[in-house]
Design a protein around this motif. Structure first.
Motif, PDB file in Angstrom:
ATOM      1  N   LEU A 136     -19.539  44.151  92.379  1.00  0.00           N
ATOM      2  CA  LEU A 136     -19.408  42.981  91.732  1.00  0.00           C
ATOM      3  C   LEU A 136     -20.479  42.048  91.518  1.00  0.00           C
ATOM      4  CD1 LEU A 136     -17.160  41.137  90.457  1.00  0.00           C
ATOM      5  CD2 LEU A 136     -16.700  40.308  92.933  1.00  0.00           C
ATOM      6  N   VAL A 181     -19.173  41.997  83.516  1.00  0.00           N
ATOM      7  CA  VAL A 181     -17.860  41.457  83.924  1.00  0.00           C
ATOM      8  C   VAL A 181     -17.555  40.419  82.963  1.00  0.00           C
ATOM      9  CG1 VAL A 181     -16.701  40.688  85.927  1.00  0.00           C
ATOM     10  CG2 VAL A 181     -18.426  42.107  86.332  1.00  0.00           C
ATOM     11  N   GLN A 215     -11.064  39.876  90.239  1.00  0.00           N
ATOM     12  CA  GLN A 215     -11.712  40.325  91.382  1.00  0.00           C
ATOM     13  C   GLN A 215     -11.946  39.636  92.665  1.00  0.00           C
ATOM     14  OE1 GLN A 215     -13.220  43.441  92.158  1.00  0.00           O
ATOM     15  NE2 GLN A 215     -12.743  44.618  90.273  1.00  0.00           N
TER      16      GLN A 215
END
Length: 132
Positions: A80, A89, A97
């Protein structure tokens, strides 16, 4: 673990305390099931189940399994972080997330707290409560 079984007027229950994490027992079918016994069978995926009496659910106590889950969570966090740094993202995906990770961390914290010795003497009390 096996599903609850009924055998000639008895049902399978599970004992779970700070000293006995999960032990199958049989109780009369008409008995009131209470601490330290529970009717609900632990998930067969759990390697070393223990019952969380505060949240009324089974959880994993095996350190190797918990370590593996933490490692997987760290990998997810690193991916991430990389995706955020590379602009891969979206805000919506990031929020999703983060929500997932917060849920995982919360479950881990609950399991960790539940594995600590109880400071509530009610459940483990074998005394007469101080009566004289």
């Amino acid at each position: 673990m096996a599903d609850n079984k009924e055998t000639k007027g008895f049902i399978q229950v599970y004992k779970s305390t700070n000293t006995v994490s999960c032990e199958p027992w049989f109780a009369p079918a008409d008995a009131e099931i209470a601490y330290p016994f529970v009717k609900e069978a632990p998930d067969p995926k759990l390697k070393s189940p223990k019952y969380d009496w505060n949240n009324y659910r089974w959880y994993e106590t095996d350190g190797a399994v918990q370590g593996q889950k933490i490692s997987e969570m760290a990998d997810t966090l690193n991916k991430l972080k990389d995706d955020i740094a590379n602009g891969k993202v979206s805000d919506e995906a990031l929020n999703q997330q983060l929500g997932t990770l917060v849920g995982i961390v919360s479950q881990g914290a609950i399991a960790q707290q539940a594995s600590l010795p109880s400071t509530d003497n009610k459940a483990d009390s074998t005394t007469d409560g101080g009566a004289k």
